[in-house]
Design a protein around this motif. Structure first.
Motif, mmCIF file in Angstrom:
data_model
loop_
_atom_site.group_PDB
_atom_site.id
_atom_site.type_symbol
_atom_site.label_atom_id
_atom_site.label_comp_id
_atom_site.label_asym_id
_atom_site.label_seq_id
_atom_site.Cartn_x
_atom_site.Cartn_y
_atom_site.Cartn_z
ATOM 1 N N GLN A 1 25.482 7.375 -24.453
ATOM 2 C CA GLN A 1 25.127 7.646 -23.119
ATOM 3 C C GLN A 1 24.397 6.406 -22.656
ATOM 4 N N ILE A 2 24.237 6.311 -21.095
ATOM 5 C CA ILE A 2 23.424 5.237 -20.643
ATOM 6 C C ILE A 2 22.111 5.794 -20.083
ATOM 7 N N VAL A 3 21.132 5.051 -19.839
ATOM 8 C CA VAL A 3 19.618 5.449 -19.094
ATOM 9 C C VAL A 3 19.720 4.780 -17.969
ATOM 10 N N PHE A 4 19.151 5.207 -16.817
ATOM 11 C CA PHE A 4 19.030 4.482 -15.643
ATOM 12 C C PHE A 4 17.769 5.006 -14.895
ATOM 13 N N GLY A 5 17.049 4.053 -14.427
ATOM 14 C CA GLY A 5 15.701 4.348 -13.761
ATOM 15 C C GLY A 5 15.980 4.229 -12.142
ATOM 16 N N LEU A 6 15.435 5.094 -11.309
ATOM 17 C CA LEU A 6 15.655 5.163 -9.954
ATOM 18 C C LEU A 6 14.268 4.969 -9.351
ATOM 19 N N LEU A 7 14.182 4.064 -8.374
ATOM 20 C CA LEU A 7 12.777 3.647 -7.357
ATOM 21 C C LEU A 7 13.360 4.297 -6.178
ATOM 22 N N THR A 8 12.291 4.834 -5.520
ATOM 23 C CA THR A 8 12.541 5.412 -4.240
ATOM 24 C C THR A 8 11.053 5.325 -3.345
ATOM 25 N N ASN A 9 11.212 5.314 -2.142
ATOM 26 C CA ASN A 9 10.031 5.426 -1.251
ATOM 27 C C ASN A 9 9.404 6.914 -1.419
ATOM 28 N N ALA A 10 8.003 6.847 -0.587
ATOM 29 C CA ALA A 10 7.612 8.388 -0.615
ATOM 30 C C ALA A 10 8.396 9.480 -0.313
ATOM 31 N N GLU A 11 9.312 9.204 0.613
ATOM 32 C CA GLU A 11 10.283 10.271 1.012
ATOM 33 C C GLU A 11 11.255 10.424 0.380
ATOM 34 N N GLY B 1 0.943 -1.227 -0.068
ATOM 35 C CA GLY B 1 -0.002 -0.041 -0.036
ATOM 36 C C GLY B 1 1.095 1.327 -0.005
ATOM 37 N N SER B 2 2.266 0.971 0.034
ATOM 38 C CA SER B 2 3.037 2.447 -0.141
ATOM 39 C C SER B 2 3.208 2.910 -1.326
ATOM 40 N N LEU B 3 3.478 4.193 -1.318
ATOM 41 C CA LEU B 3 4.011 4.813 -2.362
ATOM 42 C C LEU B 3 5.203 4.736 -3.118
ATOM 43 N N VAL B 4 5.406 4.611 -4.155
ATOM 44 C CA VAL B 4 6.692 4.247 -4.948
ATOM 45 C C VAL B 4 6.960 5.376 -5.897
ATOM 46 N N LEU B 5 7.915 6.080 -5.972
ATOM 47 C CA LEU B 5 8.307 7.066 -6.947
ATOM 48 C C LEU B 5 9.351 6.450 -7.941
ATOM 49 N N TYR B 6 9.150 6.775 -9.191
ATOM 50 C CA TYR B 6 9.922 6.181 -10.192
ATOM 51 C C TYR B 6 10.417 7.269 -11.250
ATOM 52 N N ASP B 7 11.545 7.440 -11.517
ATOM 53 C CA ASP B 7 11.779 8.512 -12.612
ATOM 54 C C ASP B 7 13.230 8.002 -13.208
ATOM 55 N N VAL B 8 13.425 8.455 -14.406
ATOM 56 C CA VAL B 8 14.557 8.077 -15.287
ATOM 57 C C VAL B 8 15.423 9.229 -15.607
ATOM 58 N N SER B 9 16.491 9.017 -15.756
ATOM 59 C CA SER B 9 17.623 9.988 -16.268
ATOM 60 C C SER B 9 18.652 9.309 -16.964
ATOM 61 N N SER B 10 19.528 10.174 -17.618
ATOM 62 C CA SER B 10 20.719 9.576 -18.485
ATOM 63 C C SER B 10 22.032 10.395 -18.141
ATOM 64 N N THR B 11 23.162 9.762 -18.388
ATOM 65 C CA THR B 11 24.242 10.387 -18.177
ATOM 66 C C THR B 11 25.224 9.944 -19.255
ATOM 67 N N TYR B 12 26.158 10.952 -19.813
ATOM 68 C CA TYR B 12 26.848 10.632 -20.950
ATOM 69 C C TYR B 12 28.055 9.875 -20.678
#
Length: 619
Positions: A250-260, A216-227
Motif C-alpha cells: 500500500q501507500i500512505v497519503f496525508g490530506l490537508l484541508t481548511n476548516a470547511e 490564525g486559521s484552522l487546518v485539518l490534517y488526517d492520514v489514510s492508505s490505499t492498496y
C-alpha cells in the motif's frame, strides 16, 4: 408540340389527388414529374396564384399563362384553396425548379455525445481558475491535465480507459471536443502530462493555501492508505491496511484541508510509514511553504501523539493544536481520580487540567449514543471471538486427529485474535495438548465504564476558543474522513493504483486531490438539489450540545422524507445528478451539405443545476 394543338394527354388527368401526391413527394428536382406531365400536356409552365376574395379567404389557384394572338391568356387548372399551406408552399417550390428532400435526408444527427455533466464540471473548474493555477500559459499538456481532472469526476478509470474516452472514434462525452483534443490521444500522452504536472505540485498547493488559509486559521490534517496493484513501486510497502487488504502492499497519503474541508495539499508516503511520522513534513509545509505564522492544527489521537506534540509542535512558535487522548491515557486519568464519571451526571462536557499535561486544556466529553454503540459492538465481538476460540478448544479434545502442539494451537488462536482484535479481554492458556480460554471480566467492565467518553486535548488558550468550540473543531476531522471516502471509493476511486513509477503514483494522487477540489466546490453549490444538507447552521442549532450526535436541518429532513426539493424537483446524490446531466447531449447535426453542433433542450432539473453552478450549457 404546337401551342394551339390539343394536348396529347387530357387536362382532366391533372386532378387534385395527383397534384397533392406530387406536392408531397420527397425526392423531386427541377424536372419533377408534375412539371414534366404538364409540359407533355401543354408545353407551358404553370404557377400558383393567390386571388383575393372580398369577404372570404383568398383563393389559391393552379394556373398557366400563355400568349394567344397577342393576348395574355390565364387558365385555371385546379383550385387548391382547401390544401394545407405547407403543401401549397411545397408545390410552389416544385414549380420554381427547387429541390425538395425529406426531413430525414435534410436533417441528420450524426453523433450525440453526453455533454451536460461535462459542462457542469469543466465549467466549475474554469470558474475556479484552476487552469491558470496549473500553468499560466495554455498548452496541450495543461489541457490534458484538465481533461484528466474532469474525467476523474465523470468516470474514474485507468489512464488507458481515459485515453479511449478522449479518442474521436471512442469518445464517451464531449470533453475532448470542448478542449480541442480532437486528435487521437493515447495513454503515453497522459503519462507525459502527469510527468509535466508533478513538478508544479508545490506551486499549485501554495496558490490553494493562499486562497483558503490565513494566519490564525484552522487546518485539518488526517492520514489514510490505499492498496497497490503490483510490487515494483518504491512506495509500495506492507503496513497497517485501512482497506482490509493486508495481502496487498500500500501507500500512505496525508490530506490537508481548511476548516470547511476544502482540500489544499496532499502528500504521499511509503506504505509502512506510521501516522505520527507524517506530522513533521506538514508542519514544515505550513510554516515554510505556506508562510503561516499563526495556525491551529487539528489531528486525531493516533497521529498527534504526546511525542509528536513535544518534538514537532511545541518548538514551533505560533503553532497551536487540537487532538485527543488515547484510551489508555483516559484510563490513567480515571484510575488516578482526576477524571470522575460523576462529572457527567449533570453535563456531557467538563474541562480540567492535569500535571501530566502541562500547558494543556483537557475537555472530557460523554456521548450516550456512542456509549450504547460501543457496548453493542464489544458484545458482538466478544461473542464472535469466544465462539471461534471454543472451536479450537474442541479441536484439541476431539478423538480423531486432535490439534496438538503449542505452535499449531498458537497460530490458530492468532488468526482469530487478529480478526476480531479482542485478545486483551481473554485469558488464554496454550499447552502442547490442550487449550483453555476465559474472559477477563474485570478488563471488560473497566473498559465498558468508559464507553462514550473521550477527552480532547489542546494548547489553544480559553480566551481564544471556548470548550464547546474546541470540541466542535476537533469533530471537524469528520470532513476529512468524508474526503477520504470520496477519494477512495465513492466518487473518485483513487484505488486500486496501477502505476509503477514513484512519480506517477504521486502525480495520480495529486490529480485525484485536484478532482476532489472541484467536486467539493460543486457540492457546496449544488446542495439545494442534493441529499447534502444545504443549511449547516440550522443543523448545528438543532443539536442539544456539541457532544450530542449531529443533526440534519429541517430542510434536509424534508428532502430525505419526500425525495423532493422545496420547489418539487427530485433530489439527487452527486453521482446520480451527473448521470442526469449527461443526458443533455451535444449533437453533431448535418443539414444539407453543412455540419453544425446543437444542444438538446435542458430539463428543469438540468437548468436548475447549471443555474446553481452559475453556468450555462454552452461552453
Amino acid at each position: 408540340m404546337n401551342r394551339g394543338a390539343k394536348p396529347f394527354i387530357s387536362q382532366q388527368l391533372i386532378s387534385k389527388p395527383a397534384l397533392f401526391t406530387f406536392a408531397c413527394c420527397t425526392h423531386v428536382n427541377a424536372y419533377a414529374p408534375l412539371a414534366l406531365l404538364y409540359y407533355m400536356c401543354y408545353g407551358i409552365p404553370m404557377y400558383v396564384e393567390s386571388v383575393p376574395n372580398r369577404n372570404s379567404p383568398p383563393a389559391v389557384l393552379l394556373r398557366d399563362c400563355s400568349r394567344i394572338h397577342g393576348r395574355v391568356v390565364k387558365r385555371t387548372l385546379a383550385n387548391l384553396s382547401d390544401w394545407p399551406e405547407s403543401q401549397v408552399l411545397a408545390l410552389r417550390r416544385i414549380l420554381k425548379g427547387e429541390s425538395l428532400v425529406s426531413p430525414a435526408d435534410a436533417f441528420q444527427i450524426q453523433r450525440a455525445a453526453p455533454h451536460g455533466h461535462v459542462a457542469a464540471v469543466l465549467g466549475t473548474l474554469r470558474r475556479l481558475g484552476l487552469g491558470p493555477l496549473l500553468s499560466r500559459s495554455p498548452g496541450s499538456q495543461r489541457d490534458l491535465v484538465v481533461a484528466m481532472i474532469v474525467a476523474r469526476i465523470l468516470e474514474p478509470s485507468s489512464k488507458l480507459a481515459t485515453a479511449r474516452g478522449f479518442h474521436p472514434d471512442t469518445a464517451t462525452s464531449s470533453l475532448a471536443a470542448l478542449l480541442g483534443l480532437d486528435q487521437a490521444i493515447d495513454e503515453s500522452q497522459l503519462y507525459d502530462a502527469m510527468d509535466w504536472l508533478l513538478p508544479r505540485q508545490q506551486s499549485i498547493e501554495n496558490a490553494l493555501a493562499k486562497r483558503h488559509l490565513t494566519d490564525g486559521s484552522l487546518v485539518l490534517y488526517d492520514v489514510s492508505s490505499t492498496y497497490f496493484e503490483g510490487r515494483r513501486c518504491p512506495l509500495a510497502w506492507f503496513g497497517h491496511s485501512r482497506d482490509e487488504r493486508s495481502g496487498n502492499p500500500q501507500i500512505v497519503f496525508g490530506l490537508l484541508t481548511n476548516a470547511e474541508g476544502c482540500p489544499v495539499a496532499v502528500e504521499v508516503f511509503p506504505g509502512n510509514t506510521g501516522d505520527p511520522k507524517t506530522v513533521a513534513p506538514q508542519v514544515d509545509k505550513l510554516r515554510q511553504r505556506f508562510r503561516l505564522k499563526q495556525v491551529i492544527l487539528v489531528g486525531d489521537r493516533g497521529m498527534l501523539t504526546s511525542a509528536r506534540i513535544r518534538e514537532d509542535l511545541e518548538p514551533q512558535e505560533g503553532l497551536l493544536w487540537i487532538s485527543a487522548l488515547k484510551s489508555i491515557q483516559i484510563q490513567q486519568l480515571v484510575k488516578g481520580g482526576q477524571l470522575q464519571l460523576s462529572l457527567f451526571d449533570q453535563r456531557d462536557l467538563a474541562e480540567m487540567q492535569h500535571p501530566s499535561y502541562p500547558g494543556e486544556r483537557l475537555i472530557a466529553c460523554r456521548n450516550p449514543l456512542l456509549a450504547e454503540e460501543r457496548s453493542r459492538k464489544r458484545k458482538e465481538l466478544l461473542e464472535a471471538t469466544e465462539k471461534q476460540l471454543h472451536k479450537i478448544v474442541a479441536a484439541t479434545q476431539r478423538k480423531k486427529r486432535p490439534l496438538r502442539g503449542r505452535k499449531e494451537i498458537g497460530m490458530a488462536v492468532g488468526k482469530i485474535l487478529g480478526r476480531y482484535k479482542m485478545g486483551k479481554h481473554f485469558k488464554l492458556t496454550i499447552e502442547e495438548d490442550q487449550f483453555r480460554v476465559e474472559r477477563k471480566q474485570d478488563n471488560i467492565e473497566r473498559e465498558a465504564a468508559l464507553d462514550g467518553i473521550y477527552v480532547v486535548r489542546t494548547s489553544v488558550p480559553a480566551e481564544s476558543l471556548t470548550s464547546d468550540k474546541v470540541v466542535s473543531n476537533y469533530k471537524r476531522l469528520s470532513d476529512v474522513e468524508r474526503a477520504f471516502r470520496s477519494l477512495k471509493s465513492v466518487d473518485l476511486k483513487i484505488r486500486p493504483i496501477h502505476h509503477h513509477l514513484e512519480d506517477r503514483v504521486r502525480a495520480h494522487v495529486f490529480l485525484c486531490m485536484l478532482s476532489f477540489y472541484v467536486e467539493w466546490h460543486m457540492r457546496q453549490a449544488l446542495a439545494p438539489i442534493l441529499f447534502d444538507d444545504p443549511d449547516p447552521q440550522a443543523a448545528e442549532a438543532a443539536r442539544q450540545s456539541v457532544v450530542s450526535p449531529a443533526q440534519r436541518s429541517p430542510q434536509a429532513k424534508s428532502k430525505d422524507a419526500l425525495k423532493r426539493t422545496e420547489d418539487g424537483m427530485p433530489v439527487h446524490s452527486f453521482q446520480t445528478l451527473l448521470q442526469d446531466l449527461a443526458t443533455l447531449t451535444r449533437n453533431e447535426v448535418r443539414v444539407g451539405e453543412q455540419t453544425l453542433h446543437m444542444l438538446a433542450t435542458p430539463t428543469p432539473v438540468q437548468l436548475r443545476a447549471l443555474q446553481l453552478l452559475h453556468l450555462s450549457a454552452t461552453l
